[in-house]
Design an enzyme around this catalytic site. Structure first.
Site, PDB file in Angstrom:
ATOM      1  NE  ARG A 124      -4.326  -1.341   0.366  1.00 40.20           N
ATOM      2  CZ  ARG A 124      -5.377  -1.347   1.176  1.00 40.20           C
ATOM      3  NH1 ARG A 124      -5.535  -0.398   2.075  1.00 40.20           N
ATOM      4  NH2 ARG A 124      -6.284  -2.269   1.045  1.00 40.20           N
ATOM      5  NE  ARG A 128      -7.176   5.513   2.598  1.00 39.65           N
ATOM      6  CZ  ARG A 128      -7.973   4.571   3.124  1.00 39.65           C
ATOM      7  NH1 ARG A 128      -9.221   4.844   3.382  1.00 39.65           N
ATOM      8  NH2 ARG A 128      -7.507   3.378   3.388  1.00 39.65           N
ATOM      9  NE  ARG A 164      -9.941   7.796  -3.032  1.00 42.73           N
ATOM     10  CZ  ARG A 164     -11.202   8.083  -2.801  1.00 42.73           C
ATOM     11  NH1 ARG A 164     -11.877   8.807  -3.644  1.00 42.73           N
ATOM     12  NH2 ARG A 164     -11.797   7.650  -1.720  1.00 42.73           N
ATOM     13  CG  ASP A 170      -8.957  -3.016  -4.129  1.00 44.11           C
ATOM     14  OD1 ASP A 170      -8.324  -2.390  -3.275  1.00 44.11           O
ATOM     15  OD2 ASP A 170      -9.788  -3.899  -3.854  1.00 44.11           O
ATOM     16  CE1 TYR A 176     -12.810  -7.268   1.684  1.00 44.61           C
ATOM     17  CE2 TYR A 176     -11.145  -8.864   1.065  1.00 44.61           C
ATOM     18  CZ  TYR A 176     -11.544  -7.778   1.829  1.00 44.61           C
ATOM     19  OH  TYR A 176     -10.662  -7.206   2.716  1.00 44.61           O
TER      20      TYR A 176
HETATM   21  O1  CP3 Z   1       0.161  -1.731  -2.431  1.00 48.83           O
HETATM   22  C1  CP3 Z   1      -0.188  -0.817  -3.219  1.00 48.83           C
HETATM   23  O2  CP3 Z   1       0.220   0.359  -3.112  1.00 48.83           O
HETATM   24  C2  CP3 Z   1      -1.044  -1.198  -4.424  1.00 48.83           C
HETATM   25  C3  CP3 Z   1      -2.399  -0.952  -4.315  1.00 48.83           C
HETATM   26  C4  CP3 Z   1      -3.332  -1.839  -3.494  1.00 48.83           C
HETATM   27  C5  CP3 Z   1      -4.532  -1.343  -2.937  1.00 48.83           C
HETATM   28  N1  CP3 Z   1      -5.219  -2.372  -2.419  1.00 48.83           N
HETATM   29  C6  CP3 Z   1      -4.937   0.057  -2.961  1.00 48.83           C
HETATM   30  C7  CP3 Z   1      -6.034   0.522  -2.113  1.00 48.83           C
HETATM   31  C8  CP3 Z   1      -3.303  -3.203  -3.237  1.00 48.83           C
HETATM   32  C9  CP3 Z   1      -2.203  -4.207  -3.548  1.00 48.83           C
HETATM   33  C10 CP3 Z   1      -4.507  -3.541  -2.565  1.00 48.83           C
HETATM   34  C11 CP3 Z   1      -4.845  -4.905  -2.180  1.00 48.83           C
HETATM   35  C12 CP3 Z   1      -6.048  -5.125  -1.395  1.00 48.83           C
HETATM   36  N2  CP3 Z   1      -7.249  -4.499  -1.502  1.00 48.83           N
HETATM   37  C13 CP3 Z   1      -6.166  -6.139  -0.427  1.00 48.83           C
HETATM   38  C14 CP3 Z   1      -5.101  -7.128  -0.065  1.00 48.83           C
HETATM   39  C15 CP3 Z   1      -4.083  -6.590   0.842  1.00 48.83           C
HETATM   40  C16 CP3 Z   1      -4.596  -6.065   2.155  1.00 48.83           C
HETATM   41  O3  CP3 Z   1      -4.483  -4.850   2.362  1.00 48.83           O
HETATM   42  O4  CP3 Z   1      -5.048  -6.869   2.957  1.00 48.83           O
HETATM   43  C17 CP3 Z   1      -7.460  -6.064   0.086  1.00 48.83           C
HETATM   44  C18 CP3 Z   1      -8.038  -6.941   1.167  1.00 48.83           C
HETATM   45  C19 CP3 Z   1      -8.146  -5.032  -0.619  1.00 48.83           C
HETATM   46  C20 CP3 Z   1      -9.566  -4.627  -0.456  1.00 48.83           C
HETATM   47  C21 CP3 Z   1      -9.707  -3.243  -0.009  1.00 48.83           C
HETATM   48  N3  CP3 Z   1      -9.318  -2.140  -0.734  1.00 48.83           N
HETATM   49  C22 CP3 Z   1     -10.306  -2.775   1.190  1.00 48.83           C
HETATM   50  C23 CP3 Z   1     -10.868  -3.655   2.265  1.00 48.83           C
HETATM   51  C24 CP3 Z   1     -10.243  -1.377   1.177  1.00 48.83           C
HETATM   52  C25 CP3 Z   1     -10.834  -0.428   2.180  1.00 48.83           C
HETATM   53  C26 CP3 Z   1     -10.035  -0.303   3.403  1.00 48.83           C
HETATM   54  C27 CP3 Z   1      -8.820   0.553   3.193  1.00 48.83           C
HETATM   55  O5  CP3 Z   1      -7.763   0.226   3.747  1.00 48.83           O
HETATM   56  O6  CP3 Z   1      -8.922   1.559   2.545  1.00 48.83           O
HETATM   57  C28 CP3 Z   1      -9.593  -1.005  -0.033  1.00 48.83           C
HETATM   58  C29 CP3 Z   1      -9.321   0.369  -0.485  1.00 48.83           C
HETATM   59  C30 CP3 Z   1      -7.979   0.688  -1.030  1.00 48.83           C
HETATM   60  N4  CP3 Z   1      -7.182  -0.139  -1.750  1.00 48.83           N
HETATM   61  C31 CP3 Z   1      -7.343   1.944  -0.905  1.00 48.83           C
HETATM   62  C32 CP3 Z   1      -6.131   1.851  -1.567  1.00 48.83           C
HETATM   63  C33 CP3 Z   1      -5.107   2.927  -1.755  1.00 48.83           C
HETATM   64  C34 CP3 Z   1      -7.910   3.169  -0.222  1.00 48.83           C
HETATM   65  C35 CP3 Z   1      -8.852   3.798  -1.184  1.00 48.83           C
HETATM   66  C36 CP3 Z   1      -9.144   5.238  -0.910  1.00 48.83           C
HETATM   67  O7  CP3 Z   1      -9.999   5.534  -0.083  1.00 48.83           O
HETATM   68  O8  CP3 Z   1      -8.540   6.081  -1.587  1.00 48.83           O
END
Ligand code: CP3
Length: 372
Positions: A48, A52, A61, A97, A172
């Protein structure tokens, strides 16, 4: 810069033998994760790393919602490059994602305040409405982002692709969003196990095709996220998690044998013997797992070729002082580099960066690792 005489094409023995010395034409991260040769310092990227906690990300965003970011290659490239420009990590992970492949299978995906969610979660009688997507036709935006990123990234930076593992995607799709007890998918597991395995088989094929397409679009290593794998007993894990990790990894390796596959399974401290059977090139450990003990177990089980990644606590990165986290990061990386004489270790967090993490802490950690 690499000297041309060291590249395999110029080496007289390249046709018959693998290169005798380290292949310096590959990015540091790829050399480290391939585990073939000792590397000069640990490579560093952070799960990640685009998100944010960066004001640059917040600015993009403010103009586009999250799914639009994922699906607009120019924006996804911009956001993927932000941490590289700000902190100079050794790798870029493509911004996306884990859920778009499930959407491409036919499940409606939206983004609300809590994150991505499926407003009409999958029911056991809903499998017939799903299909195996064609990565190019249905997920082309991610492949396009990878191509553009590869062209923009300096050669020495690795480009990482990724996907959710079948079990985690299924959670999910069935729960609709992040769920505390995973009670819906566990209801399938206990009451409709055959339907669950059918879904997991469809997901394995979807994910394998998607990852292979990512390599063909420029990804040099892949990370498979099995975020919810740690929620099962080893016996149910062997039934519903491991075979599908194995199927995905075996398919990717059959298509592209040299590309490292990193497996991240959260909560996997007690699951090492099972993780080791996944076929992954690299195990990415969460922050509750001991790097040294993990490597020791691998050695004792003739698996010292499995590389390791990790595992600074993302909550420490958020809450501790910059000096404390930099010191802790260096200590973890020193342990990692000592395990196998510098062969097969990459620094990372134990899970993704949290949104309120101070930027300075990230900066200092990257500097601490890069100056080793
Ligand atoms: O690593 C990186 O920089 C690449 C981008 C990436 C994101 N999500 C961006 C993201 C990757 C590799 C993921 C994987 C992901 N997404 C997983 C597996 C890894 C983990 O974190 O457990 C999972 C379970 C998700 C599903 C997901 N995406 C959730 C549950 C959420 C909401 C909770 C949260 O932490 O925001 C997201 C949103 C998300 N994915 C954001 C980002 C940058 C935030 C989005 C925003 O509000 O701008």
């Amino acid at each position: 810069m690499p000297t041309p005489s060291l590249t395999p094409e110029h080496s007289p023995s390249a046709q018959t033998n693998p290169p005798a010395g380290p292949d310096n034409t590959q990015p540091l991260l790829i050399r480290a994760l391939s585990g073939q040769h000792a590397i000069e310092r640990p490579p560093v990227w952070l799960m990640r790393q685009a998100g944010r906690y960066m004001h640059e990300y917040q600015a993009v965003r403010a103009k586009a919602d999250f799914m639009t970011l994922c699906k607009t290659p120019e924006l996804a490239v911009e956001v993927s490059m932000q941490p590289i420009k700000a902190f100079d990590m050794d790798a870029s992970i493509v911004f996306s994602d884990i859920l778009p492949p499930a959407e491409a299978m036919g499940l409606k995906l939206i983004f609300n305040d809590a994150g991505p969610c499926f407003p009409e979660p999958l029911k056991p009688d809903g499998l017939s409405q799903l299909r195996i997507p064609d990565p190019k036709a249905d997920l082309g935006f991610m492949l396009e982002t990878l191509k553009l990123l590869r062209a923009e990234l300096p050669r020495e930076k690795a480009l990482l692709g990724f996907a959710g593992a079948p079990w985690t995607l299924a959670t999910y799709m069935i729960e609709g969003q992040t769920s505390r007890h995973l009670h819906q998918i566990k209801s399938w597991l206990y009451n409709a196990p055959r339907t669950l395995t059918q879904l997991l088989a469809m997901l394995s094929e979807t994910v394998a095709r998607y990852l292979i397409a990512q390599i063909e679009a420029g990804a040099q290593a892949l990370q498979l996220f099995d975020t919810w794998a740690g929620q099962l007993h080893p016996e149910t894990y062997q039934q519903f998690v491991l075979p599908y990790q194995q199927q995905v990894i075996a398919a990717v390796k059959a298509a592209h044998p040299g590309v490292p596959v990193i497996l991240y399974a959260r909560g996997s401290r007690g699951l090492l013997p099972l993780l080791a059977r996944s076929g992954a090139t690299v195990l990415s450990l969460d922050e509750h797992t001991d790097l040294g003990a993990t490597h020791q177990w691998l050695v004792e089980n003739q698996m010292s070729h499995v590389a390791l990644q990790g595992n600074l606590d993302p909550v420490m990165l958020w809450q501790a002082s910059a000096q404390t986290v930099a010191q802790a990061a260096r200590q973890i990386a020193q342990t990692g580099m000592a395990l196998n004489a510098g062969k097969g270790y990459g620094f990372n967090l134990g899970h993704g960066i949290l949104p309120k993490t101070p930027r300075e802490n990230v900066q200092r950690v990257i500097e601490a690792i890069k100056s080793m």
